[in-house]
Motif scaffolding. Structure first.
Motif, mmCIF file in Angstrom:
data_model
loop_
_atom_site.group_PDB
_atom_site.id
_atom_site.type_symbol
_atom_site.label_atom_id
_atom_site.label_comp_id
_atom_site.label_asym_id
_atom_site.label_seq_id
_atom_site.Cartn_x
_atom_site.Cartn_y
_atom_site.Cartn_z
ATOM 1 N N ASP A 177 0.692 -0.980 -0.154
ATOM 2 C CA ASP A 177 0.188 -0.088 0.355
ATOM 3 C C ASP A 177 0.613 1.572 -0.204
ATOM 4 O O ASP A 177 0.805 2.390 -0.063
ATOM 5 C CB ASP A 177 -1.050 0.024 1.036
ATOM 6 C CG ASP A 177 -0.266 0.289 2.990
ATOM 7 O OD1 ASP A 177 0.407 -1.060 1.983
ATOM 8 O OD2 ASP A 177 -0.918 0.845 3.718
ATOM 9 N N LYS A 178 2.309 1.152 -0.134
ATOM 10 C CA LYS A 178 3.007 2.531 -0.045
ATOM 11 C C LYS A 178 3.873 2.435 -1.009
ATOM 12 O O LYS A 178 5.090 3.594 -0.941
ATOM 13 C CB LYS A 178 3.756 2.078 1.612
ATOM 14 C CG LYS A 178 2.869 2.943 2.984
ATOM 15 C CD LYS A 178 3.613 3.329 3.930
ATOM 16 C CE LYS A 178 2.667 3.697 5.344
ATOM 17 N NZ LYS A 178 3.887 4.088 6.632
ATOM 18 N N GLY A 179 4.507 1.192 -1.574
ATOM 19 C CA GLY A 179 4.892 1.616 -2.699
ATOM 20 C C GLY A 179 4.565 0.332 -3.859
ATOM 21 O O GLY A 179 4.618 -0.458 -3.343
ATOM 22 N N THR A 180 5.338 0.912 -5.445
ATOM 23 C CA THR A 180 4.787 0.424 -6.383
ATOM 24 C C THR A 180 6.622 -0.651 -6.648
ATOM 25 O O THR A 180 6.136 -1.040 -7.388
ATOM 26 C CB THR A 180 4.464 1.026 -6.820
ATOM 27 O OG1 THR A 180 5.472 1.849 -7.614
ATOM 28 C CG2 THR A 180 3.157 1.566 -7.011
ATOM 29 N N GLY A 181 7.278 -0.418 -6.364
ATOM 30 C CA GLY A 181 8.352 -0.831 -6.753
ATOM 31 C C GLY A 181 9.131 -0.026 -8.157
ATOM 32 O O GLY A 181 10.142 -0.535 -8.254
ATOM 33 N N LEU A 182 8.044 0.942 -8.377
ATOM 34 C CA LEU A 182 8.795 2.048 -9.128
ATOM 35 C C LEU A 182 9.219 2.971 -9.224
ATOM 36 O O LEU A 182 9.852 4.009 -10.101
ATOM 37 C CB LEU A 182 7.301 1.782 -10.980
ATOM 38 C CG LEU A 182 7.612 0.065 -11.177
ATOM 39 C CD1 LEU A 182 6.350 0.743 -12.186
ATOM 40 C CD2 LEU A 182 8.521 -0.394 -12.001
ATOM 41 N N GLY A 183 9.589 3.746 -8.262
ATOM 42 C CA GLY A 183 9.641 5.191 -7.826
ATOM 43 C C GLY A 183 10.303 5.619 -8.672
ATOM 44 O O GLY A 183 10.626 6.450 -8.990
ATOM 45 N N LEU A 184 11.691 4.763 -7.720
ATOM 46 C CA LEU A 184 12.803 5.496 -8.106
ATOM 47 C C LEU A 184 13.272 4.937 -9.320
ATOM 48 O O LEU A 184 14.548 5.543 -9.906
ATOM 49 C CB LEU A 184 13.824 5.282 -7.249
ATOM 50 C CG LEU A 184 14.262 4.953 -5.563
ATOM 51 C CD1 LEU A 184 15.358 4.327 -4.970
ATOM 52 C CD2 LEU A 184 14.163 6.555 -5.936
ATOM 53 N N THR A 185 13.029 3.684 -9.835
ATOM 54 C CA THR A 185 13.036 3.420 -11.934
ATOM 55 C C THR A 185 12.969 4.465 -12.172
ATOM 56 O O THR A 185 13.349 5.097 -12.903
ATOM 57 C CB THR A 185 11.977 2.316 -11.758
ATOM 58 O OG1 THR A 185 12.686 1.138 -11.175
ATOM 59 C CG2 THR A 185 12.651 2.098 -13.436
ATOM 60 N N LEU A 186 12.298 4.995 -12.080
ATOM 61 C CA LEU A 186 10.848 5.950 -12.700
ATOM 62 C C LEU A 186 11.703 7.412 -12.564
ATOM 63 O O LEU A 186 12.041 8.244 -13.994
ATOM 64 C CB LEU A 186 9.469 6.580 -12.514
ATOM 65 C CG LEU A 186 9.255 7.805 -13.375
ATOM 66 C CD1 LEU A 186 9.177 6.937 -14.772
ATOM 67 C CD2 LEU A 186 6.995 7.632 -13.050
ATOM 68 N N SER A 187 12.283 7.981 -11.556
ATOM 69 C CA SER A 187 12.608 8.761 -10.969
ATOM 70 C C SER A 187 14.738 9.002 -11.415
ATOM 71 O O SER A 187 14.922 9.964 -12.544
ATOM 72 C CB SER A 187 13.152 8.938 -9.720
ATOM 73 O OG SER A 187 11.425 8.830 -9.281
ATOM 74 N N ARG A 188 14.440 8.061 -11.571
ATOM 75 C CA ARG A 188 16.253 8.044 -12.811
ATOM 76 C C ARG A 188 15.764 8.580 -14.375
ATOM 77 O O ARG A 188 16.638 8.949 -14.876
ATOM 78 C CB ARG A 188 16.986 6.618 -12.311
ATOM 79 C CG ARG A 188 18.160 6.100 -13.166
ATOM 80 C CD ARG A 188 18.763 4.901 -13.177
ATOM 81 N NE ARG A 188 19.504 5.062 -11.557
ATOM 82 C CZ ARG A 188 20.688 4.220 -11.279
ATOM 83 N NH1 ARG A 188 21.008 3.420 -12.006
ATOM 84 N NH2 ARG A 188 21.487 5.017 -10.224
ATOM 85 N N GLU A 189 14.948 7.310 -14.645
ATOM 86 C CA GLU A 189 14.318 8.007 -16.219
ATOM 87 C C GLU A 189 14.250 9.080 -16.388
ATOM 88 O O GLU A 189 15.470 9.320 -17.125
ATOM 89 C CB GLU A 189 13.983 6.999 -16.867
ATOM 90 C CG GLU A 189 14.388 5.234 -16.769
ATOM 91 C CD GLU A 189 13.387 4.165 -16.806
ATOM 92 O OE1 GLU A 189 12.087 4.932 -17.572
ATOM 93 O OE2 GLU A 189 13.410 3.508 -17.402
#
Length: 458
Positions: free
Chosen positions: A398-410
């Motif tokens: 409910d707090k993390g999708t596992g894509l936040g830092l991926t998308l941020s770096r891209e």
């Protein structure tokens, strides 16, 4: 992305590499070979006697066609052209051999000598060399037949001119066909590349929007609390004014004015929260522009403050006079907001005395750096090594999708920047964003170094 384009180009090239004769079905080739052998009976009737030599020529011809058809299906691409040349050479020699036995240039088979290059052009469209091999051998065979039959120089010149002209015409047609096919192939590859780029851009847009909505969802509880507070006293003030106006007595105008002013402040506060969230969720701004890192940090902090209420100290040191950077402002706000929320989530799940989040901006030579730090537990070696892997997260679903830092770096890399993670020497986590300084007057935009590259996220 790159692998997709290369696969498309390879597939198109392979389609053009195998000549049309190489894709004939075995049934068609066997029928053709049967016809080649069956015409030996017609040859015998024409010359009036049994000719083993003509039968042998036809057997060689049929064997050449069969061997080429089956070999072409399993050989490497580099072998296709030599095998095609060899097959054409055998076919031309067989036609010349039949012409020798059937009356030379006056026989019924000699007409196939100038016609064969045209047929080769239609069958093996991209192999100009095969047409030249066929034409050269046919022209040399024609000269030998004319010399053997004792034709006059004028007759020989006429025959050679006709045959040579047809061969040149066939070579020209073959070359033009090859050029047209190459242009068509390049157009197909370019079309496939363009469609792949469009599909990738659409996919990135959807992924960015999904992550934005996920962040908005994580802010929802804080937004509700932040709006409920001013709503409570706005409602109370409205009820007070309503009661005062309905009572049949004198009322204090200054007190009502003060209550209404307080109500207006609350409404403006609610409107500002809604406006900030709506502006963040929209993706109208797609073109990079020169922007201030201090403004980006301010926008992110307005939204992140809803999730940082439990943090004891929020230190912001982003000077307004930092050099400008070149990026899409709303997307960069999304990155900074995501890092701030991550820091707040860590301090919420791992409380420490004097919890602190720091947002620091500074200039380093030709780069502008933004640091997002916290004094939480930091990254373990296992987490740090996988921090930017896709769908990797240490948070609950409910707090993390596992894509936040991926998308941020891209998103950062799209504008020539870099996003990295480390642990602070004094303890806690540090996320570092750096961008090249934007120079006014430069029209070049940073290249998209991260296109088609799969990254990870926490």
């Amino acid at each position: 992305m790159t692998s997709l384009l290369r696969a498309t180009e390879t597939e198109l090239e392979q389609r053009e590499t195998v000549p049309r004769g190489g894709v004939w079905s075995p049934r068609v080739v066997w029928a053709l070979c049967t016809a080649v052998l069956a015409f030996w009976g017609v040859d015998s009737l024409y010359v009036g006697y049994f000719s083993p030599w003509m039968l042998g020529i036809r057997v060689v011809w049929a064997t050449s066609l069969l061997g080429y058809t089956y070999l072409i299906r399993g050989v490497p691409p580099s072998w296709v052209a030599p095998l095609t040349d060899l097959n054409v050479l055998f076919s031309t020699l067989c036609v010349l051999g039949l012409s020798v036995e059937m009356g030379g240039v006056d026989g019924p088979y000699f007409v196939m000598v100038p016609v064969l290059p045209m047929a080769i052009t239609l069958i093996y469209r991209r192999y100009v060399r095969s047409v030249i091999v066929c034409g050269g051998v046919g022209l040399a065979g024609t000269a030998l037949l004319l010399w053997r039959d004792g034709h006059t120089p004028i007759q020989a010149f006429t025959w050679l001119s006709v045959v040579g002209g047809i061969i040149l015409l066939a070579a020209y047609f073959s070359h033009q066909t090859f050029q047209a096919q190459r242009v068509e192939q390049e157009a197909r590859i370019e079309r496939a590349r363009r469609e792949s780029l469009e599909a990738l851009a659409f996919s990135e847009h959807r992924r960015a929007q999904s992550e934005k909505l996920a962040i908005v969802g994580r802010l929802a509880s804080g937004v509700a609390h932040e709006i409920n507070n001013p709503l409570a006293y706005v409602g109370s003030n409205v009820n007070f004014v309503h009661t005062e106006l309905l009572e049949a007595r004198e009322f204090d105008r200054e007190e009502l004015a003060e209550v209404l002013a307080e109500t207006r402040v609350g409404i403006q506060h609610i409107r500002q929260i809604v406006s900030d969230l709506r502006g963040f969720a929209r993706m109208d701004e797609n073109e990079p522009v020169a922007c201030s890192l201090a403004d980006v940090a301010a926008d992110a902090l307005k939204l992140a403050s809803l999730r940082l209420k439990h943090v004891s100290f929020l230190q912001v040191d982003v000077p307004a006079d930092l050099p400008e950077i070149f990026a899409v402002r709303q997307r960069l706000v999304q990155v900074v907001l995501n890092l701030l929320i991550n820091a707040g989530d860590v301090l919420e799940s791992h409380p420490v005395p004097g919890s602190e989040v720091r947002l620091i901006g500074r200039a380093e030579q030709e780069r502008v750096v933004l640091l997002v730090e916290d004094n939480g537990p930091g990254f373990s070696p296992e987490v740090l090594s996988r921090l930017f892997e896709a769908f990797f997260t240490t948070k609950s679903p409910d707090k993390g999708t596992g894509l936040g830092l991926t998308l941020s770096r891209e998103l950062v890399e799209q504008f020539g920047g870099a996003l990295s993670a480390s642990n602070r020497p004094e303890g806690g986590a540090r996320l570092r964003i750096e961008f090249p300084i934007h120079r006014a007057g430069l029209s070049e935009k940073p290249s998209r170094e991260a296109e088609g590259r799969e990254r990870g996220a926490a």
